[in-house]
Design an enzyme around this catalytic site. Structure first.
Site: not given
Ligand code: GLN
Length: 247
Positions: A95, A195
């Site tokens: 990310c 994630h």
């Protein structure tokens, strides 16, 4: 012990969203279960990175303010990092860190954070955040395998020409919510918005990273099969959550 891997964990106190630290646990456990020695080196702001010993570098996700701090701190190491990536060192970035691997990330407030220019991509802001469980079909394997995770990002990432995505979006948003790509792969650099933690429930990706890290230091070790029944159960539970998300 057969084999050894040095894992550098960058900014563990600044880059750790949605269980990203669990990726480190998965890497360590799956290596150690095979009798491979793992040495973890946490790197904080101002610390050096010894690229002659680093085999695998991991960076988690982060909020804009932490990304700014990290980008500033890594600036003077970007040339070395680029060189190492060209030489096939393994980099795994999630990310906010994935965004930093590109040329820039512009935040929702319009602040432009310069990237490390390791891979050919850039990230612009968009309307609203892209949040939810996600699944992708990943062609690091033939046939492709599924990866499942959770995404929450404001930035929209666009890949440069010829840059291979990590996968094709099955459920969720991916890089930008429009072109169905998710993540990017360049040499042994893997960036993703997923994630989760990602690696514990996608053990084939964990093993892929370990295998590449061993090969980087010419350690010709075949990873023996493990009993992945628990991991597969977790994978399937996450896949179920992702199903029904926007396609
Ligand atoms: N701050 C970045 C964004 O919002 C990355 C967030 C993250 O790492 N989850 O796009």
């Amino acid at each position: 012990m057969t084999g050894k891997i040095n894992i550098y964990h960058l900014y563990p106190n600044h880059l750790n969203l949605y269980g990203d630290r669990g990726n480190m646990l998965a890497l360590c456990r799956r290596a150690r279960w095979r009798g491979i020695e793992v040495n973890i080196v946490p790197v904080g702001p101002g610390d050096g990175i010894n690229f002659t010993s680093c085999d695998l570098l991991f960076m988690g996700g982060g909020q804009d303010s932490d990304q700014k701090l990290v980008a500033e701190d890594l600036k003077e190491r970007s040339a070395e990092m680029r060189r190492a990536a060209e030489e096939n060192m393994v980099i795994f970035a999630v990310c906010g860190s994935y965004q930093l691997l590109g040329s820039y990330y512009t935040t929702a407030r319009g602040e432009k954070i310069g990237g490390l220019e390791i891979i050919n991509l850039y990230t612009d802001p968009g309307h609203g955040r892209l949040i939810g469980n996600a699944a992708i079909s990943c062609s690091l394997w033939d046939p492709s395998r599924t990866l499942v995770g959770f995404e929450n990002h404001g930035g929209r990432t666009y890949l440069g020409e010829n840059l291979q995505p990590l996968g094709k979006v099955l459920y969720g948003y991916g890089n930008n919510g429009t072109d169905k790509t998710e993540g990017a792969v360049y040499n042994n650099v893997i960036g993703t918005y997923l994630h989760g933690s990602l690696l514990p429930k996608n053990p084939w990706l964990t093993d892929h990273l370990l295998q590449k890290a061993l090969a980087y230091r010419h350690q010709d070790i075949t990873l023996r099969e493990l009993d992945d029944s628990l991991e597969i159960e977790a994978h399937q539970a996450a896949l179920k959550l992702a199903e029904g998300r926007p396609r």
